[in-house]
Write a protein that holds these residues in place. Structure first.
Motif, PDB file in Angstrom:
ATOM      1  N   VAL A  96       0.937  -1.269  -0.061  1.00  0.00           N
ATOM      2  CA  VAL A  96       0.012  -0.148   0.011  1.00  0.00           C
ATOM      3  C   VAL A  96       0.872   1.194  -0.043  1.00  0.00           C
ATOM      4  N   ASN A 107      -1.699   1.979  10.335  1.00  0.00           N
ATOM      5  CA  ASN A 107      -2.760   1.637   9.125  1.00  0.00           C
ATOM      6  C   ASN A 107      -2.562   2.562   7.987  1.00  0.00           C
ATOM      7  N   SER A 109      -3.775   3.968   4.367  1.00  0.00           N
ATOM      8  CA  SER A 109      -4.679   3.753   3.364  1.00  0.00           C
ATOM      9  C   SER A 109      -4.122   4.538   2.045  1.00  0.00           C
ATOM     10  N   PRO A 130      -9.668   4.061  -2.388  1.00  0.00           N
ATOM     11  CA  PRO A 130      -8.316   3.581  -1.562  1.00  0.00           C
ATOM     12  C   PRO A 130      -8.545   2.418  -0.682  1.00  0.00           C
ATOM     13  N   THR A 131      -7.379   1.929  -0.545  1.00  0.00           N
ATOM     14  CA  THR A 131      -7.305   0.800   0.199  1.00  0.00           C
ATOM     15  C   THR A 131      -7.757   1.115   1.736  1.00  0.00           C
ATOM     16  N   ALA A 132      -8.426  -0.080   2.460  1.00  0.00           N
ATOM     17  CA  ALA A 132      -8.693   0.065   3.675  1.00  0.00           C
ATOM     18  C   ALA A 132      -8.463  -1.003   4.568  1.00  0.00           C
ATOM     19  N   GLN A 149     -11.939   1.481   0.918  1.00  0.00           N
ATOM     20  CA  GLN A 149     -13.051   2.324   1.545  1.00  0.00           C
ATOM     21  C   GLN A 149     -13.950   3.002   0.629  1.00  0.00           C
ATOM     22  N   ALA A 155     -15.341   0.124   4.817  1.00  0.00           N
ATOM     23  CA  ALA A 155     -14.464  -0.882   4.207  1.00  0.00           C
ATOM     24  C   ALA A 155     -15.012  -2.127   3.799  1.00  0.00           C
ATOM     25  N   ARG A 181     -13.858  -0.030   9.253  1.00  0.00           N
ATOM     26  CA  ARG A 181     -12.997   0.944   9.162  1.00  0.00           C
ATOM     27  C   ARG A 181     -11.619   0.352   8.226  1.00  0.00           C
ATOM     28  N   TRP A 182     -11.480  -0.920   8.846  1.00  0.00           N
ATOM     29  CA  TRP A 182     -10.146  -1.407   8.342  1.00  0.00           C
ATOM     30  C   TRP A 182     -10.271  -2.859   8.388  1.00  0.00           C
TER      31      TRP A 182
END
Length: 233
Positions: A96, A107, A109, A130-132, A149, A155, A181-182
């Motif tokens: 990421v 973490n 994102s 975006p990644t989550a 996300q 997420a 959220r993750w």
């Protein structure tokens, strides 16, 4: 995979789920863009043959022999590189790429990127959001599962083609207020299932679902956060 191996996968994700609660008790430490203050080495990932170890350090992805030795920097593009995962064929690492962490747990994102181990070439996988979460490879090395996300949904897990970046949703939008959220993910190849740790209810839990998204998720753990103790007067 044996029951023991499957158990270790669940245990690892259970520990990640516990971090959702544990982080509330950690002292806040901010990361920086320099090497003077950083999160240090995080997110270890084994090479398929078990001879090398990849990790994130100083905002880049590195590798080092499993027996110890000199570390080699693998990524050098702009951004903060975290959550690396080594491909089953050993020729690529997905990671990421996002802004430097400024919270209690790093973490990150951002965008999904691939680094070629042999040539050092880096390229972005253009996902729709975006990644989550943390990425994980399919056993054949052709697909990557990672949470994205999604606006007004939180997420959600997606299956991403490693060649084209085409993304397929594995989870439907929640009918109620989103809670995740993750999401940390792991792919169990022999059983063709995906384990993931997330907060889909009041407490973070580990869940499993069939690869490809065909079927319902089932909860693997039953985690309850300890109630705060009151001091007797």
């Amino acid at each position: 995979m044996s029951n023991l191996g499957r158990g270790w996968t669940v245990l690892s994700l259970a520990l990640l789920a516990a971090m959702f609660i544990a982080r509330d008790n950690l002292e806040v430490t901010s990361a920086a863009d320099s090497e003077a203050l950083t999160w240090g080495a995080i997110d270890p990932t084994w090479s398929p043959n078990g001879e090398r170890l990849g990790f994130s350090l100083f905002g880049s992805v590195w590798e080092v022999p499993a027996q110890g030795g000199e570390a080699l920097q693998l990524t050098a593009s702009a951004g903060y590189h975290a959550h690396p995962s080594w491909s089953p064929r050993g020729d690529q690492i997905v990671f990421v790429n996002g802004p430097a962490p400024r919270g209690r747990i790093p973490n990150i994102s951002g965008e999904l990127w691939l680094a070629d181990i042999e040539t050092g070439r880096e390229r972005v996988l253009a996902t729709p959001y975006p990644t989550a979460g943390t990425p994980a490879w399919s056993p054949d090395g052709k697909r990557i599962v990672c949470a994205l996300q999604v606006p007004n949904a939180g997420a959600l897990l997606y299956e991403i083609d490693a060649a084209s970046g085409a993304a397929k949703a594995l989870q439907a939008r929640p009918q109620r207020t989103p809670t995740d959220r993750w999401i940390a993910a792991a792919w169990n190849g022999p059983h063709d299932e995906i384990f993931f740790a997330g907060r889909r209810s009041r407490e973070p839990q580990v869940w499993s679902m069939p690869a490809g998204g065909a079927g319902c998720s089932s909860r693997v753990t039953t985690w309850k956060s300890p109630r705060p103790r009151t001091r007797k007067r």
